[in-house]
Scaffold this active site. Structure first.
Site, mmCIF file in Angstrom:
data_model
loop_
_atom_site.group_PDB
_atom_site.id
_atom_site.type_symbol
_atom_site.label_atom_id
_atom_site.label_comp_id
_atom_site.label_asym_id
_atom_site.label_seq_id
_atom_site.Cartn_x
_atom_site.Cartn_y
_atom_site.Cartn_z
ATOM 1 N N ARG A 93 0.815 -1.226 0.000
ATOM 2 C CA ARG A 93 0.000 0.000 0.000
ATOM 3 C C ARG A 93 0.841 1.265 0.000
ATOM 4 N NH1 ARG A 93 -5.656 -0.766 1.454
ATOM 5 N NH2 ARG A 93 -6.102 -2.724 0.419
ATOM 6 N N ARG A 108 -3.624 6.693 0.426
ATOM 7 C CA ARG A 108 -4.203 7.908 1.005
ATOM 8 C C ARG A 108 -3.250 8.731 1.857
ATOM 9 N NH1 ARG A 108 -9.498 6.554 4.113
ATOM 10 N NH2 ARG A 108 -8.568 4.479 4.119
ATOM 11 N N ARG A 168 -7.513 11.198 -6.239
ATOM 12 C CA ARG A 168 -8.636 10.419 -5.758
ATOM 13 C C ARG A 168 -9.959 11.133 -6.044
ATOM 14 N NH1 ARG A 168 -10.684 9.210 -0.257
ATOM 15 N NH2 ARG A 168 -11.177 6.993 -0.297
ATOM 16 N N ASP A 189 -6.624 -3.747 -7.462
ATOM 17 C CA ASP A 189 -7.133 -4.345 -6.229
ATOM 18 C C ASP A 189 -7.395 -5.822 -6.449
ATOM 19 O OD1 ASP A 189 -8.140 -3.447 -3.426
ATOM 20 O OD2 ASP A 189 -9.601 -4.914 -4.110
ATOM 21 N N TYR A 221 -14.381 -12.340 0.330
ATOM 22 C CA TYR A 221 -15.139 -11.132 -0.040
ATOM 23 C C TYR A 221 -16.322 -11.470 -0.942
ATOM 24 C CZ TYR A 221 -11.379 -8.386 2.017
ATOM 25 O OH TYR A 221 -10.487 -7.842 2.895
HETATM 26 O O1 1CP Z 1 -0.002 0.154 -3.093
HETATM 27 C C1 1CP Z 1 -0.467 -0.998 -3.192
HETATM 28 O O2 1CP Z 1 -0.309 -1.869 -2.326
HETATM 29 C C2 1CP Z 1 -1.139 -1.381 -4.508
HETATM 30 C C3 1CP Z 1 -2.557 -1.477 -4.576
HETATM 31 C C4 1CP Z 1 -3.428 -2.385 -3.731
HETATM 32 C C5 1CP Z 1 -3.245 -3.714 -3.300
HETATM 33 C C6 1CP Z 1 -2.013 -4.582 -3.450
HETATM 34 C C7 1CP Z 1 -4.702 -2.001 -3.303
HETATM 35 C C8 1CP Z 1 -5.287 -0.662 -3.534
HETATM 36 N N1 1CP Z 1 -5.320 -3.071 -2.697
HETATM 37 C C9 1CP Z 1 -4.445 -4.137 -2.666
HETATM 38 C C10 1CP Z 1 -4.670 -5.488 -2.144
HETATM 39 C C11 1CP Z 1 -5.861 -5.747 -1.303
HETATM 40 N N2 1CP Z 1 -7.145 -5.252 -1.423
HETATM 41 C C12 1CP Z 1 -5.865 -6.682 -0.246
HETATM 42 C C13 1CP Z 1 -4.673 -7.550 0.132
HETATM 43 C C14 1CP Z 1 -3.706 -6.852 1.010
HETATM 44 C C15 1CP Z 1 -4.242 -6.468 2.385
HETATM 45 O O3 1CP Z 1 -4.519 -7.380 3.180
HETATM 46 O O4 1CP Z 1 -4.341 -5.269 2.646
HETATM 47 C C16 1CP Z 1 -7.155 -6.712 0.305
HETATM 48 C C17 1CP Z 1 -7.644 -7.566 1.459
HETATM 49 C C18 1CP Z 1 -7.971 -5.805 -0.442
HETATM 50 C C19 1CP Z 1 -9.424 -5.557 -0.274
HETATM 51 C C20 1CP Z 1 -9.722 -4.113 -0.107
HETATM 52 N N3 1CP Z 1 -9.677 -3.203 -1.135
HETATM 53 C C21 1CP Z 1 -9.964 -3.421 1.089
HETATM 54 C C22 1CP Z 1 -10.077 -4.027 2.470
HETATM 55 C C23 1CP Z 1 -11.513 -4.297 2.801
HETATM 56 C C24 1CP Z 1 -11.724 -4.899 4.186
HETATM 57 O O5 1CP Z 1 -12.308 -4.190 5.022
HETATM 58 O O6 1CP Z 1 -11.348 -6.052 4.424
HETATM 59 C C25 1CP Z 1 -10.125 -2.049 0.751
HETATM 60 C C26 1CP Z 1 -10.430 -0.906 1.670
HETATM 61 C C27 1CP Z 1 -9.910 -1.949 -0.654
HETATM 62 C C28 1CP Z 1 -9.895 -0.707 -1.468
HETATM 63 C C29 1CP Z 1 -8.543 -0.252 -1.854
HETATM 64 N N4 1CP Z 1 -7.615 -1.013 -2.544
HETATM 65 C C30 1CP Z 1 -6.483 -0.262 -2.778
HETATM 66 C C31 1CP Z 1 -6.710 1.030 -2.213
HETATM 67 C C32 1CP Z 1 -5.735 2.179 -2.261
HETATM 68 C C33 1CP Z 1 -7.990 1.021 -1.637
HETATM 69 C C34 1CP Z 1 -8.689 2.161 -0.936
HETATM 70 C C35 1CP Z 1 -9.581 2.879 -1.869
HETATM 71 C C36 1CP Z 1 -9.543 4.336 -1.616
HETATM 72 O O7 1CP Z 1 -9.593 4.716 -0.465
HETATM 73 O O8 1CP Z 1 -9.471 5.095 -2.580
#
Ligand code: 1CP
Length: 372
Positions: free
Chosen positions: A42, A46, A55, A91, A179
């Site tokens: 990540r 943000r 964003r 994602d 999910y």
């Molecule tokens: O910078 C990076 O790491 C690249 C982009 C990336 C990656 C590798 C994003 C962007 N998401 C992920 C993987 C991801 N997505 C995982 C595996 C890693 C981890 O455990 O964190 C998981 C579980 C998700 C699912 C997901 N997508 C969540 C979590 C939901 C939950 O409550 O369990 C969320 C909030 C997202 C949205 C998301 N994905 C990525 C971003 C920057 C965001 C936030 C969106 C935003 O705020 O604009």
């Protein structure tokens, strides 16, 4: 913006640096490199003001599916910190979305999906549509590879052209199934785990479908320019050993062997988060090249559980990065010196938290890169 570089065809291989020149790839191929290469899960997100500015322009899925935006977001942390790895901005839930499951990212809530609970829900999924639906992601990877490797393409800053490796990724089948079945995030993913016990044939069908689609998508990412791929199994730690074997190790093994068969020189990083003692079995039985460790893992113990040539990645506490101060370089030093002499990629144990001050990330990278 990289849109100025025009349409990005496949990069000319003669223009690109040799894979082995990149420190991250050398480690993933089993070489101990000092100081260790560093990137952060990540790292695009943000906590960066330049990310928050973009964003506002588009919703999350549009950002992932617009090569101009996704390329720019991926490169932001590289320009600032010169990371050794650039992870594609996308994602893990893009795969179910590409198969036709409805998906929305709701502010303050997270992902919301139409749950998959019955055979009829599974019948509606369309894995054959993934290649077309994810074509913009592959275009982003092609642009990123040029931006990272062709000098001057992306104004990355002194010394960074050709030094940063491009990382593709996917969610592992169990975590993506969590999910898909639950319809969103959850602490326990109880409905998913219930289904695995109560309706094993149905759950196996979902895991099989995801296993094949994930391997195909990772291969497509490699063909578009990814130099390493990472498999995120964020919820692996919810499972007892027998289920871990069946839902985490076995699909991981099938994905790693298919990716290796088609792209034998591209390293695969596995992240069975909170897998505890089972990470040793995961590393040896899946055939991955590197094991990403979560914050709870004791590095010396974990190192003893895996073959010596297998790279380890991790595992600073994201809260330590958020807190900063003297504790940050001290914790970084403990981690890198514990694994000195082994192939190690410095990273966090989970993703960068949104409230992290950007200057703490700079201080961390500097601490990890101290030459002594
Ligand atoms: O910078 C990076 O790491 C690249 C982009 C990336 C990656 C590798 C994003 C962007 N998401 C992920 C993987 C991801 N997505 C995982 C595996 C890693 C981890 O455990 O964190 C998981 C579980 C998700 C699912 C997901 N997508 C969540 C979590 C939901 C939950 O409550 O369990 C969320 C909030 C997202 C949205 C998301 N994905 C990525 C971003 C920057 C965001 C936030 C969106 C935003 O705020 O604009």
């Amino acid at each position: 913006m990289t849109s100025e570089t025009g349409s990005a065809g496949a990069p000319n291989p003669d223009e690109l640096p040799k894979m082995s020149d990149k420190r991250l790839l050398r480690v993933l191929h089993g070489e101990a490199v000092w100081p260790p290469p560093v990137w952060l899960m990540r790292q695009a997100g943000r906590y960066l003001p330049e990310f928050r500015a973009l964003r506002a322009q588009a919703d999350f899925i549009t950002r992932c599916m617009t090569p101009d935006i996704a390329t720019e977001i991926t490169l932001q942390p590289i320009r600032r910190y010169g990371m050794d790895g650039a992870i594609l901005f996308s994602d893990i839930l893009i795969l179910p979305w590409a198969m036709g499951q409805s998906l929305e990212f709701v502010d303050g809530v997270g992902p919301v999906l139409e749950p998959v609970r019955r055979a009829a829900d599974l019948d509606r999924l369309r894995p054959e549509r993934v290649a077309e639906a994810t074509a913009p992601v592959m275009e982003t990877l092609r642009r990123l590879r040029r931006a990272l490797d062709v000098p001057g393409e992306a104004a990355l800053g002194v010394g960074q052209d050709g030094a940063t490796a491009l990382i593709g990724f996917a969610g592992a089948p169990f975590t993506v199934a969590c999910y898909m079945v639950e319809g969103g995030g959850s602490k326990e993913f109880a409905e998913t785990r219930r289904m695995a016990y109560a309706e094993p044939a149905l759950f196996d069908r979902l895991i099989d479908l995801l296993t094949e689609a994930t391997a195909a998508m990772l291969c497509a990412q490699i063909e578009a320019g990814a130099e390493a791929v990472m498999l995120f199994d964020s919820w692996a730690g919810l499972l007892p050993p027998a289920q871990f074997e069946r839902q985490v190790i076995e699909p991981g093994r099938r994905i790693a062997s298919e990716v290796r068969r088609r792209h034998p020189s591209v390293p695969i990083v596995g992240f069975p988060r909170l897998g505890g003692l089972l990470v040793g079995r995961y590393a040896s039985q899946t055939g991955i090249d590197a094991l990403a460790l979560d914050t709870s893992a004791d590095l010396a113990l974990a190192a003893g559980l895996v073959p010596p040539g297998l790279a380890l990645q991790g595992n600073l506490d994201p809260l330590c990065l958020l807190a900063g101060g003297d504790a940050l370089p001290a914790a970084a030093e403990t981690i890198r010196s514990t694994l000195r002499g082994r192939p190690h990629v410095f990273n966090l144990g989970h993703g960068v938290l949104p409230q992290t001050p950007p200057e703490h990330v700079g201080a961390l990278v500097e601490a990890v890169r101290r030459p002594w």
